[in-house]
Design a protein around this motif. Structure first.
Motif, short mmCIF file in Angstrom:
data_model
loop_
_atom_site.label_atom_id
_atom_site.label_comp_id
_atom_site.label_asym_id
_atom_site.label_seq_id
_atom_site.Cartn_x
_atom_site.Cartn_y
_atom_site.Cartn_z
N UNK A 50 -42.92 34.72 -4.71
CA UNK A 50 -43.15 33.36 -5.21
C UNK A 50 -42.48 32.32 -4.33
N UNK A 51 -41.21 32.56 -3.96
CA UNK A 51 -40.47 31.59 -3.16
C UNK A 51 -41.13 31.34 -1.82
N UNK A 52 -41.60 32.41 -1.19
CA UNK A 52 -42.27 32.27 0.10
C UNK A 52 -43.60 31.52 -0.05
N UNK A 53 -44.38 31.88 -1.07
CA UNK A 53 -45.68 31.25 -1.27
C UNK A 53 -45.54 29.76 -1.63
N UNK A 54 -44.59 29.45 -2.49
CA UNK A 54 -44.43 28.06 -2.94
C UNK A 54 -43.95 27.16 -1.80
N UNK A 55 -42.94 27.61 -1.06
CA UNK A 55 -42.42 26.75 0.02
C UNK A 55 -43.47 26.52 1.11
N UNK A 56 -44.24 27.54 1.45
CA UNK A 56 -45.29 27.38 2.45
C UNK A 56 -46.41 26.46 1.95
N UNK A 57 -46.76 26.59 0.69
CA UNK A 57 -47.80 25.73 0.12
C UNK A 57 -47.32 24.27 0.06
N UNK A 58 -46.05 24.06 -0.20
CA UNK A 58 -45.51 22.70 -0.23
C UNK A 58 -45.55 22.06 1.16
N UNK A 109 -50.11 25.75 -10.80
CA UNK A 109 -49.99 27.19 -10.52
C UNK A 109 -48.60 27.53 -9.98
N UNK A 110 -48.10 26.68 -9.10
CA UNK A 110 -46.76 26.94 -8.53
C UNK A 110 -45.68 26.81 -9.60
N UNK A 111 -45.81 25.83 -10.47
CA UNK A 111 -44.83 25.67 -11.55
C UNK A 111 -44.84 26.87 -12.48
N UNK A 112 -46.04 27.38 -12.80
CA UNK A 112 -46.15 28.55 -13.67
C UNK A 112 -45.54 29.78 -13.01
N UNK A 113 -45.80 29.94 -11.72
CA UNK A 113 -45.26 31.08 -10.97
C UNK A 113 -43.74 31.03 -10.93
N UNK A 114 -43.20 29.84 -10.72
CA UNK A 114 -41.74 29.66 -10.70
C UNK A 114 -41.13 30.00 -12.05
#
Length: 401
Positions: free
Chosen positions: A341-349, A302-307
């Motif tokens: 996206x950037x905020x969501x992905x970094x926090x999820x990582x 999901x994160x890759x698709x969002x990116x």
């Protein structure tokens, strides 16, 4: 037929920028995050010339050939490609490279040839936000009055990126508050101009090495020719809208550039996370469907698709700018999408990597702190959505607030 592949000149720029990010930015990222305030890092000064070359849009003969073919990849797309790679290394350090200020983008967008020659190669900050005017740029109250051969500026500016280090500052001010946004103009104020003073440099959660300043303009005097665009105030509704649109045109270039920061940051976090998870036996298997994958694998997909969605939107907005197409809606769309996206992905990582993600052993916690401001500056998430809604519904700012 749509071709999503980057041309050779941009692939070369991408490779060169990544080498800088990996060889210069990453090794000193944590060091300067801890130092926070200070002069421009010495390691960045040799990069100023490379940054200037990016703004030129690459090989002019190739640019001419692209223009003749009806599709040009110029300074905007070049900046996006390079910016993503450099922000894979460190966003704050990118913003600290001499010559990379937001004011440079303003001068490039609406400056005269003489202004571009005189100020374009300086390190130019941009001062828009005021204590009483944040996301609503039309509410600016800093004034500019013509006195003979000089403009006299009075007001207060806050959250000015590179306001301390910049060689000059592009200041937004109004010629006549009663005439609303049509009277707002941009002025180039050299550092050290009489009446310009630094009030403070902010302490921040993220992008700590990038200076964010509060400035005071007290009867600040600059030459008459330092206004960007026409000094005339439009007297009809259509002309007023066009005049303010010219001032706002700067954002059509800078918002995709900010989106590119989120692209680089999110990609960096994803790469570190994938590497850590693979060591624990969790590896993406793209032969399986999303619903036949583990919960962690599904999160990665999901994160890759969002990116990738954010990247394509950003490329489109930059390409439109390079080819003279109106891109205000697309610029806001990509900035809103990439910022979130950037905020969501970094926090999820950080979450997926547990204590390693939260500790300072890796850069993941720093990436998450840096990512938040990308969703805020250059227009908040909410403002971007409002702009997109106005375009889709065909409504003015007065009709839809």
């Amino acid at each position: 037929m749509i071709n999503f592949e980057l041309p050779e000149k941009l692939l070369n720029l991408q490779k060169m920028s990544h080498q800088v990010a990996a060889g210069v930015f990453r090794p000193i990222s944590r060091k300067y995050d801890r130092i926070e305030h200070g002069p421009t890092p010495e390691e960045l000064k040799p990069l100023a010339q490379m940054r200037a070359a990016m703004r030129e849009g690459g090989d002019k003969s190739k640019v001419a050939a692209e223009a003749a073919s009806g599709s040009r990849n110029g300074a905007n797309l070049s900046g996006i490609v390079a910016g993503e790679e450099l922000c894979w290394g460190d966003v704050g350090l990118l913003l600290s490279i001499p010559g990379s200020g937001l004011g440079n983008a303003a001068i490039l967008a609406v400056g005269t040839p003489e202004q571009k020659e005189k100020f374009g190669k300086l390190y130019c900050a941009m001062a828009i936000t005021e204590p009483g005017a944040g996301s609503d740029s039309a509410a600016i109250s800093t004034t500019a009055v013509l006195d003979g051969d000089e403009w006299v500026l009075n007001g207060e500016k806050i959250f000015c990126t590179a306001g301390e280090r910049g060689d000059a500052i592009v200041v937004w001010a109004t010629l006549d508050k009663s005439k609303g946004k049509a009277a707002i103009k941009s002025f180039i104020v050299p550092q050290g101009a009489p009446g310009l003073s630094l009030v403070r440099v902010e302490e921040k959660m993220g992008l700590r090495i990038s200076d964010t300043a509060a400035l005071s303009l007290n009867n600040c005097r600059i030459p008459k020719e330092n206004i960007l665009g026409s000094p005339e105030v439009a007297d009809t509704e259509a002309a007023r809208k066009k005049a303010f649109g010219g001032v706002m045109q700067t954002f059509d270039s800078t918002r995709p550039a900010v989106a590119a920061m989120a692209l680089g940051l999110a990609r960096a976090a994803l790469e570190i996370t994938r590497e850590l998870l693979e060591k624990e036996g969790v590896k993406a298997d793209y032969s399986k469907t999303l619903y036949n994958s583990t919960a962690i694998e599904a999160e990665l997909y999901r994160m890759e698709a969002d990116l990738e969605a954010a990247r394509l939107m950003t490329y489109k907005a930059a390409w439109m700018a390079d080819n003279g197409q109106a891109n205000s809606k697309e610029a806001s769309m990509c900035k809103a999408k990439a910022g979130r996206m950037g905020n969501a992905v970094t926090l999820k990582c950080v979450e997926l990597c547990g204590e390693l993600g939260y500790s300072e052993n890796l850069l993941l916690e720093k990436f998450s702190r840096d990512s938040k401001i990308i969703d805020i500056f250059e227009g908040t998430q909410q403002i971007q959505q409002l702009i997109v809604a106005r375009h889709l519904l065909g409504l003015s700012s007065r009709e839809l607030k």
